[in-house]
Design a protein around this motif. Structure first.
Motif, PDB file in Angstrom:
ATOM      1  N   TRP A  21       0.759  -1.150  -3.237  1.00 27.38           N
ATOM      2  CA  TRP A  21      -0.048  -2.267  -3.723  1.00 27.38           C
ATOM      3  C   TRP A  21      -1.539  -1.999  -3.596  1.00 27.38           C
ATOM      4  O   TRP A  21      -2.326  -2.513  -4.395  1.00 27.38           O
ATOM      5  N   ASP A  22      -1.979  -1.192  -2.635  1.00 25.79           N
ATOM      6  CA  ASP A  22      -3.405  -0.879  -2.543  1.00 25.79           C
ATOM      7  C   ASP A  22      -3.898  -0.235  -3.838  1.00 25.79           C
ATOM      8  O   ASP A  22      -4.892  -0.667  -4.437  1.00 25.79           O
ATOM      9  N   THR A  23      -3.206   0.816  -4.266  1.00 28.98           N
ATOM     10  CA  THR A  23      -3.606   1.515  -5.487  1.00 28.98           C
ATOM     11  C   THR A  23      -3.407   0.642  -6.713  1.00 28.98           C
ATOM     12  O   THR A  23      -4.252   0.617  -7.625  1.00 28.98           O
ATOM     13  N   SER A  24      -2.300  -0.088  -6.751  1.00 25.30           N
ATOM     14  CA  SER A  24      -2.010  -0.924  -7.920  1.00 25.30           C
ATOM     15  C   SER A  24      -3.066  -2.010  -8.099  1.00 25.30           C
ATOM     16  O   SER A  24      -3.537  -2.261  -9.224  1.00 25.30           O
ATOM     17  N   THR A  48     -10.716  -7.462   1.083  1.00 24.01           N
ATOM     18  CA  THR A  48     -11.076  -8.879   0.989  1.00 24.01           C
ATOM     19  C   THR A  48      -9.880  -9.700   0.535  1.00 24.01           C
ATOM     20  O   THR A  48      -9.636 -10.805   1.029  1.00 24.01           O
ATOM     21  N   PHE A  49      -9.122  -9.148  -0.388  1.00 19.26           N
ATOM     22  CA  PHE A  49      -7.883  -9.798  -0.823  1.00 19.26           C
ATOM     23  C   PHE A  49      -6.953 -10.059   0.357  1.00 19.26           C
ATOM     24  O   PHE A  49      -6.332 -11.123   0.452  1.00 19.26           O
ATOM     25  N   ALA A  50      -6.847  -9.099   1.278  1.00 22.06           N
ATOM     26  CA  ALA A  50      -5.972  -9.279   2.443  1.00 22.06           C
ATOM     27  C   ALA A  50      -6.347 -10.533   3.222  1.00 22.06           C
ATOM     28  O   ALA A  50      -5.475 -11.298   3.658  1.00 22.06           O
ATOM     29  N   VAL A 200       5.980   2.706   8.730  1.00 19.41           N
ATOM     30  CA  VAL A 200       5.630   3.700   7.716  1.00 19.41           C
ATOM     31  C   VAL A 200       4.110   3.627   7.543  1.00 19.41           C
ATOM     32  O   VAL A 200       3.592   2.729   6.874  1.00 19.41           O
ATOM     33  N   ASN A 201       3.423   4.561   8.136  1.00 19.14           N
ATOM     34  CA  ASN A 201       1.955   4.542   8.152  1.00 19.14           C
ATOM     35  C   ASN A 201       1.420   5.096   6.833  1.00 19.14           C
ATOM     36  O   ASN A 201       0.888   6.208   6.761  1.00 19.14           O
ATOM     37  N   ARG A 202       1.586   4.302   5.787  1.00 18.56           N
ATOM     38  CA  ARG A 202       1.202   4.742   4.445  1.00 18.56           C
ATOM     39  C   ARG A 202      -0.290   5.055   4.332  1.00 18.56           C
ATOM     40  O   ARG A 202      -0.701   5.803   3.442  1.00 18.56           O
ATOM     41  N   ARG A 203      -1.105   4.477   5.197  1.00 15.49           N
ATOM     42  CA  ARG A 203      -2.549   4.685   5.095  1.00 15.49           C
ATOM     43  C   ARG A 203      -3.046   5.755   6.078  1.00 15.49           C
ATOM     44  O   ARG A 203      -4.235   5.783   6.407  1.00 15.49           O
ATOM     45  N   HIS A 204      -2.160   6.634   6.525  1.00 19.38           N
ATOM     46  CA  HIS A 204      -2.594   7.673   7.455  1.00 19.38           C
ATOM     47  C   HIS A 204      -3.724   8.494   6.827  1.00 19.38           C
ATOM     48  O   HIS A 204      -3.683   8.849   5.652  1.00 19.38           O
ATOM     49  N   THR A 209      -7.140  -1.127   6.805  1.00 24.12           N
ATOM     50  CA  THR A 209      -5.725  -1.484   6.674  1.00 24.12           C
ATOM     51  C   THR A 209      -5.362  -1.937   5.266  1.00 24.12           C
ATOM     52  O   THR A 209      -4.278  -2.463   5.037  1.00 24.12           O
ATOM     53  N   GLY A 210      -6.260  -1.750   4.304  1.00 24.70           N
ATOM     54  CA  GLY A 210      -5.931  -2.052   2.918  1.00 24.70           C
ATOM     55  C   GLY A 210      -5.635  -3.520   2.694  1.00 24.70           C
ATOM     56  O   GLY A 210      -6.366  -4.396   3.145  1.00 24.70           O
ATOM     57  N   ALA A 211      -4.520  -3.791   2.008  1.00 20.06           N
ATOM     58  CA  ALA A 211      -4.178  -5.157   1.616  1.00 20.06           C
ATOM     59  C   ALA A 211      -3.438  -5.927   2.701  1.00 20.06           C
ATOM     60  O   ALA A 211      -2.916  -7.010   2.439  1.00 20.06           O
ATOM     61  N   THR A 212      -3.386  -5.384   3.903  1.00 17.09           N
ATOM     62  CA  THR A 212      -2.793  -6.111   5.018  1.00 17.09           C
ATOM     63  C   THR A 212      -3.835  -6.284   6.116  1.00 17.09           C
ATOM     64  O   THR A 212      -4.963  -5.804   5.994  1.00 17.09           O
ATOM     65  N   LEU A 213      -3.470  -6.997   7.177  1.00 14.87           N
ATOM     66  CA  LEU A 213      -4.383  -7.255   8.275  1.00 14.87           C
ATOM     67  C   LEU A 213      -4.051  -6.356   9.460  1.00 14.87           C
ATOM     68  O   LEU A 213      -2.908  -5.938   9.639  1.00 14.87           O
TER      69      LEU A 213
END
Length: 247
Positions: A21-24, A48-50, A200-204, A209-213
């Motif tokens: 979802w970050d890239t999308s 900011t969306f997060a 699953v550390n997708r943002r390694h 933290t992208g779209a999450t907190l």
């Protein structure tokens, strides 16, 4: 190392874990930023969306996810001083089915589905999830959405219903592996409920933290991708040469 043979059900968070979802979201907003001649980077819009998403989910747990998205986009416009654009808000609200899986998701799910029953615990509505499920190409034993339980994770109703669904199929909570990218939405409540969890550390290697907190939590196992999880499972099964899936 987890003893994988103890587990019968692998449950997933969907967006952020299976779906990138970050890239999308970045791909959706990038043309809008160009149109507005905005210097705000897409990753700042995503973070900011997060914050905005979490606010609306906490204020109105019964609000369907497309409306969460619509209101979050309006908040983002206000945050950055952009003119209100209802067409963009509507497009953002309808965008979930267009969000794409990570490169390793489908092949990994196909492998894992041969060894575990699969489930999804998602913070979206049923219509949005149905579009995503068509792209994932594997069957799931059950899904639990925010619409189903009138609540958003990190609240516990998703998990309560998942335990009930698992029990209907003869699966105990101790036989569930919950797998997710968000410590805030999934790993932390999993800790509270005594679940075995895989982060699953997708943002390694990435900042933020992208779209999450951000949250503090203690997963039972950490991997950087589903492909890595598959390799670990293959190794535990005694395969002499674990094969890495595409990242």
């Amino acid at each position: 190392m987890l003893e994988f043979s103890k587990y019968k059900l692998l449950t997933f968070d969907c967006y952020g874990t299976l779906i990138d979802w970050d890239t999308s979201i970045s791909n959706i907003v990038q043309p809008w930023l160009v149109e507005m001649r905005s210097q705000v980077p897409p990753d700042l819009v995503v973070s900011t969306f997060a914050l905005m998403q979490a606010k609306h989910q906490q204020m109105r747990p019964t609000l369907l996810y497309p409306e969460v998205l619509r209101r979050s986009w309006r908040d983002i416009e206000e945050q950055f001083g952009w003119d209100e654009n209802l067409a963009r808000a509507d497009e953002f609200a309808r965008s979930v089915p267009s969000w794409r899986p990570f490169a390793d998701t489908i092949e990994s799910l196909q492998y894992l589905s041969r060894h575990f029953a699969l489930g999804i615990l998602s913070n979206v509505d049923n219509a949005s999830l149905s579009g995503t499920l068509r792209a994932l190409e594997v069957p799931f034993l059950f899904t639990v959405t925010a619409e189903d339980v009138a609540s958003y994770k990190p609240g516990e109703p998703h998990f309560d219903v998942a335990f009930q669904e698992a029990a209907r199929h003869g699966i105990d909570k101790s036989e569930i592996l919950h797998t997710a990218q968000s410590k805030h939405h999934d790993i932390a409540p999993g800790n509270r409920l005594g679940l075995t969890t895989i982060w699953v550390n997708r943002r390694h290697g990435k900042k933020g933290t992208g779209a999450t907190l951000a949250a503090t939590a203690n997963p039972s196992l950490t991997v950087n991708s589903l492909a890595e999880l598959v390799d670990l499972h293959r190794s535990a099964q005694g395969a002499s040469q674990p094969v890495s899936l595409s990242q």
